[in-house]
Design a protein around this motif. Structure first.
Motif, PDB file in Angstrom:
ATOM      1  N   UNK A   1       0.566  -8.781  -2.573  1.00  0.00           N
ATOM      2  CA  UNK A   1      -0.547  -8.843  -1.624  1.00  0.00           C
ATOM      3  C   UNK A   1      -0.046  -9.091  -0.205  1.00  0.00           C
ATOM      4  N   UNK A   2       0.856 -10.048  -0.057  1.00  0.00           N
ATOM      5  CA  UNK A   2       1.378 -10.358   1.270  1.00  0.00           C
ATOM      6  C   UNK A   2       2.083  -9.151   1.869  1.00  0.00           C
ATOM      7  N   UNK A   3       2.871  -8.468   1.058  1.00  0.00           N
ATOM      8  CA  UNK A   3       3.645  -7.338   1.561  1.00  0.00           C
ATOM      9  C   UNK A   3       2.748  -6.228   2.077  1.00  0.00           C
ATOM     10  N   UNK A   4       1.705  -5.908   1.326  1.00  0.00           N
ATOM     11  CA  UNK A   4       0.867  -4.801   1.780  1.00  0.00           C
ATOM     12  C   UNK A   4       0.019  -5.207   2.981  1.00  0.00           C
ATOM     13  N   UNK A   5      -0.316  -6.479   3.096  1.00  0.00           N
ATOM     14  CA  UNK A   5      -1.014  -6.940   4.298  1.00  0.00           C
ATOM     15  C   UNK A   5      -0.121  -6.790   5.529  1.00  0.00           C
ATOM     16  N   UNK A   6       1.155  -7.134   5.381  1.00  0.00           N
ATOM     17  CA  UNK A   6       2.097  -6.966   6.478  1.00  0.00           C
ATOM     18  C   UNK A   6       2.229  -5.493   6.842  1.00  0.00           C
ATOM     19  N   UNK A   7       2.357  -4.635   5.831  1.00  0.00           N
ATOM     20  CA  UNK A   7       2.520  -3.204   6.089  1.00  0.00           C
ATOM     21  C   UNK A   7       1.296  -2.621   6.794  1.00  0.00           C
TER      22      UNK A   7
END
Length: 388
Positions: A329-335
């Motif tokens: 979840x965190x990774x795709x929010x950053x992306x």
């Protein structure tokens, strides 16, 4: 005062030991030099060259967390760092290492006979052979216990019929770990892909994980000897244990994808000027960048903690579920946030962000959807299963 590293704000890599840092530096340098210049072309064509397996094998990355049979016996953090540095280039590279080492090889190493280990693991570790892992089916994704692939005894042999879908490397693998229902329960089988009745076709219309080979597998009266059966008795537990190994790699891997997206946005906004100043000088830009730093730091802390628990033999599957859920979840929010900072240019392969963003859509789903991991955590804290 020491200058802070914008990509490692809390200096968490200081917690790595010398061997883990050496692995980090080696894989980062190799992947940046050898893979990064080609990855856009692979992504555009929807392929990942087979020869890469030999390169990764020569680096000792396949099954590196396992011991013996040509495997390095590296620490969980070392394996995690490898996944992070490969996924910083593309999720397809991490997926190749995960499927080979954490699914196919782990299944054989943990649940195979000594003869099966001797036959397959050295070749798989070297990248001379490729493995795939056949669990998911068209009608059973999050509910693998409802699989329709079956295996029946016929004398001293087993005959398999059914199909699998979204199987990485099904068209290029030399051996497939196939899970099938028997009259006693679900069992694992090692199926050489040259066996009559085995066939695989590539899934070509996908918009995510394009630099990775996703396939459908078809099993039509595939006959294997009794020596092809994995050692444990019937049950879904052995298959799920393999998934936990792969999920651990994802916990680390997605940090690499997010780090690349953040670094790209930081660099771009520092150079791009609008209204007479760099985009990085606007408050809204700094708010987005600060949010990315927080998400990356939290994800890195989670990954490091899980690695230490794993090394101590204390890591529970439910804790891996928390890590996979939170970090993906965190990774795709950053992306997604980084993509907005690049404007229209962020929609093209001129920057890596959109490629990572679409890849992370797949990573959210593979090895357990958000919903499944939420239910795992919910069951753990309440004691009440809610899957049905």
């Amino acid at each position: 005062m020491k200058q802070l590293d914008p990509q490692d704000f809390l200096a968490l890599d200081d917690e790595l030991d010398d061997a883990e840092r050496n692995v980090r530096d080696t894989v980062r340098a190799y992947a940046t030099r050898e893979f990064l210049p080609q990855v856009n072309e692979w992504y555009a064509r929807g392929e990942l060259p087979r020869d890469i397996a030999k390169e990764l094998g020569a680096l000792g990355l396949f099954g590196m967390q396992l011991t013996g049979y040509g495997c390095a016996g590296a620490s969980p953090a070392a394996y995690g760092v490898v996944c992070r540095e490969l996924e910083a280039v593309d999720s397809g590279l991490r997926s190749l290492v995960s499927v080979q080492g954490s699914l196919a090889m782990f299944a054989i190493h943990r649940w195979g006979t000594e003869e099966q280990r001797q036959e397959w693991l050295p070749r798989l570790a070297a990248g001379e052979s490729l493995g795939c892992f056949g669990l998911t089916e068209p009608s059973s994704g999050s509910d693998p216990g409802s699989m329709r692939t079956v295996a029946r005894r016929d004398g001293d042999d087993w005959v398999l019929n059914g199909s699998k879908t979204w199987i990485t490397n099904g068209t290029t693998a030399d051996v497939a770990v196939i899970w099938a229902g028997t009259e006693d329960g679900i069992r694992g089988f090692l199926v050489p892909t040259g066996t009559p009745g085995y066939s695989a076709t590539a899934i070509t219309d996908k918009l995510s994980l394009r630099a990775s080979l996703s396939t459908d597998i078809f099993l039509e009266d595939v006959r294997v000897p009794s020596s092809a059966v994995l050692a444990p008795g019937p049950g879904l537990g052995p298959a799920l244990s393999c998934l936990n190994e792969a999920r651990f790699g994802i916990v680390w891997g997605v940090i690499g994808a997010a780090r690349t997206c953040y670094a790209t946005a930081l660099d771009y906004t520092g150079k791009r000027e609008q209204f007479g100043r760099p985009l990085a000088g606007f408050q809204l830009s700094q708010r987005k960048l600060a949010h990315m730093v927080v998400e990356l730091t939290h994800a890195s802390l989670t990954a490091l903690r899980l690695a230490r628990l794993k090394k101590a033999g204390r890591l529970a599957p439910e804790q891996i579920s928390l890590g996979k859920l939170a970090n993906a979840r965190s990774a795709i929010e950053v992306a997604r946030s980084a993509r907005t900072m690049l404007g229209a240019g962020g929609l093209t392969l001129a920057h890596p962000v959109m490629r990572h963003m679409t890849n992370l859509e797949a990573v959210l789903t593979v090895e357990g959807t958000d919903e499944v991991h939420e239910l795992v955590i919910g069951r753990t804290v309440t004691g009440i299963p809610a899957f049905r």
